[in-house]
Scaffold this active site. Structure first.
Site, PDB file in Angstrom:
ATOM      1  NE  ARG A  42      -4.056   2.077   2.343  1.00 20.79           N
ATOM      2  CZ  ARG A  42      -4.628   2.023   1.890  1.00 20.79           C
ATOM      3  NH1 ARG A  42      -4.922   1.045   1.679  1.00 20.79           N
ATOM      4  NH2 ARG A  42      -5.954   2.541   2.235  1.00 20.79           N
ATOM      5  CE1 TYR A  43      -0.357   3.699   4.196  1.00 20.74           C
ATOM      6  CE2 TYR A  43       0.474   1.921   5.524  1.00 20.74           C
ATOM      7  CZ  TYR A  43      -0.694   2.548   4.906  1.00 20.74           C
ATOM      8  OH  TYR A  43      -2.226   2.561   5.308  1.00 20.74           O
ATOM      9  CG  HIS A 197      -1.721  20.929  33.861  1.00 19.18           C
ATOM     10  ND1 HIS A 197      -0.973  19.939  34.458  1.00 19.18           N
ATOM     11  CD2 HIS A 197      -1.361  22.359  34.690  1.00 19.18           C
ATOM     12  CE1 HIS A 197       0.023  20.485  34.798  1.00 19.18           C
ATOM     13  NE2 HIS A 197       0.212  21.617  35.161  1.00 19.18           N
ATOM     14  CB  SER A 321     -16.995   8.911   7.626  1.00 18.41           C
ATOM     15  OG  SER A 321     -17.546   8.316   8.205  1.00 18.41           O
ATOM     16  CB  THR A 367      17.489 -12.905  11.923  1.00 18.99           C
ATOM     17  OG1 THR A 367      16.183 -12.523  11.603  1.00 18.99           O
ATOM     18  CG2 THR A 367      18.101 -12.053  13.378  1.00 18.99           C
TER      19      THR A 367
END
Length: 487
Positions: A42-43, A197, A321, A367
């Site tokens: 896909r990428y 905060h 969507s 590996t």
């Protein structure tokens, strides 16, 4: 026979694993060249440049490069008795083994490796096959001379990682940081309510908050740009034992140093069979830190989008969507977050694994290093998404201004600080400034009129009172604009 002891019967290929009856036979995808992972599927377009440096084919091309250059180096410096410098055409022919390595070469090398069951030995034989055409068949023993496989591998990986960082990752990182820098400059003077905060706090500017990330990311890029890429070529346990057995009069450490530096790497003079990989751990830690800072940026931008500080520019034809047509989702930043996390999981694993090896050598590094491309690939993909995502943002100035105008209580800090200064200067009636502002503002909404009334009743000196009366949440930004432009 009791049911519990009945032998297991394999399911018929035509039967469903769920027990709902037969299902049609499926076409196999395993032999169709279908990628297993998203980076090669896909990428792929976003990470394809990395294949030039960190794919299996690129590793083998780099092995050819190292073997050929070692061959030329030994001959050019006549390190072994009987060696003479090669003809220029022979050196060029040897180097064409590397530059001409293509899909046919990949296929041939794979066939050799199928027989040798050893990747580096296959490279040695691949080169040996081409020496007769260069009238160099008599020098076949010079290929891979006195080398252990790790002599070739460590240099090949160092060259590949160096080039991947310099030619792919760093340009992608600079491009992404460049989009932040541009926004830091254009929004340097755009006032914005801070949140500490999660609560309203002393205002800043949008540009200054962008500049903070630019400064942090730039520091990491500087470290990465200065990274050393180490290499060694000193034999099976790092002692030059085979070298000295064959040619005791040669200065083998000097031969090794000049060769490693000829490849554009930094010589590591003291190792076991493997190059210690400490430089890799250092590099991956720096990239992981860069990734984490960028991850924090993505989270912040996503949050600013969610409260309307940024509007997203819709992409023509795109769908946000599958059921809610109005949606324009911050998918670029969400994708970047996930890929930065995946990149760091691999980078952290590489950094931890590669610095350890049992005694003089084990194979855990082999590996692990085959996943360097994946680790950098997820980071490059994230960088691409950040760059694209930033291009789709528009600052919602009206929303920023409205938010500031609804939070006049943030000026309480300024008022109580001026009162403290006035008290130190000897002005009467400046007692308990913090407590008085706390009573006025904590847990209460205060508008501009109420704040000005409070200030006017304090008995401040005229110039101090005038400064506070003129102050608004939008103008209470200190040196934020100058700080943003300073990058």
């Amino acid at each position: 026979m009791p049911e519990s002891s009945a032998p297991h019967q394999p399911a018929s290929p035509a039967s469903s694993a769920t027990g709902h009856g037969p299902t049609p036979a499926r076409q196999s995808l395993a032999d169709a060249g279908i990628p297993l992972g998203p980076l090669d599927g896909r990428y792929r377009s976003a990470v394809a440049p990395l294949t030039e440096h960190l794919s299996e084919a690129a590793l083998n091309r780099n092995r050819l490069h190292v073997e050929v250059e070692w061959f030329i180096h030994l001959a050019r410096h006549q390190v072994l008795p009987g060696l003479t410098p090669l003809q220029e055409a022979q050196e060029e022919g040897l180097r064409r083994i590397v530059t001409d390595f293509d899909q046919d070469g990949v296929t041939e090398l794979a066939a050799i490796e199928k027989e040798t069951v050893h990747d580096v030995k296959a490279v040695e034989y691949y080169i040996g096959r081409r020496l007769p055409d260069l009238q160099l068949e008599h020098l076949t023993p010079l290929v891979h001379f006195a080398c252990t496989s790790e002599d070739i591998n460590n240099l090949s990986y160092a060259v590949g990682v160096r080039d991947a960082i310099g030619e792919v990752w760093l340009p992608a990182a600079r491009a992404a940081v460049g989009t932040l820098r541009e926004m830091a400059e254009t929004a340097a003077g755009t006032p914005m309510l801070s949140r500490t905060h999660g609560q309203p706090a002393t205002p800043t500017t949008l540009g200054k908050e962008m500049a903070v990330f630019v400064h942090r990311l730039d520091r990491q890029l500087t470290r990465i740009e200065q990274q050393e890429y180490l290499g060694k070529i000193n034999g099976a346990t790092g002692t030059y034992a085979a070298h000295l057995s064959a040619v005791p009069d040669a200065n083998w450490p000097e031969v090794a140093r000049t060769f490693v530096e000829h490849l554009g790497l930094t010589w590591n003079p003291l190792t076991t069979q493997i190059e210690s990989h400490d430089w890799q751990a250092e590099l991956y830690a720096d990239i992981a830190r860069f990734n984490r800072i960028l991850h924090g940026f993505c989270v912040d931008v996503w949050s600013y989008i969610s409260i309307g500080y940024f509007a997203q520019i819709p992409v023509a034809g795109a769908t946000g969507s599958s059921t809610m047509p109005h949606k324009v989702n911050p998918i670029r930043f969400e994708n970047a977050e996930s890929n930065l996390e995946l990149s760091n999981a691999l980078l952290d694993s590489l950094g931890a694994t590669l610095v350890e090896s049992r005694w003089q050598r084990d194979l855990t590094d082999s590996t692990s290093q085959r996943n360097i491309g994946n680790a950098l690939g997820h980071s490059v993909l994230a960088l691409s998404n950040v760059t694209k995502g930033m291009a789709q943002l528009k600052v919602a100035d009206a929303v920023l201004a409205e938010d500031l105008d609804h939070n006049w209580e943030v000026l309480g800090e300024a008022v109580q600080t001026v009162m403290r200064a006035q008290a130190i200067a000897g002005v009467e009636g400046m007692d308990n400034p913090y407590e008085r502002l706390k009573e006025l503002t904590r847990g209460h909404r205060v508008d501009g009129e109420r704040m000005r009334e409070f200030v006017q009743g304090l008995g401040l000196e005229p110039d101090a009172e005038a400064r506070l009366i003129a102050l608004t949440p939008a103008s209470y930004i200190g040196l934020a604009e100058e700080l943003a432009r300073g990058i």
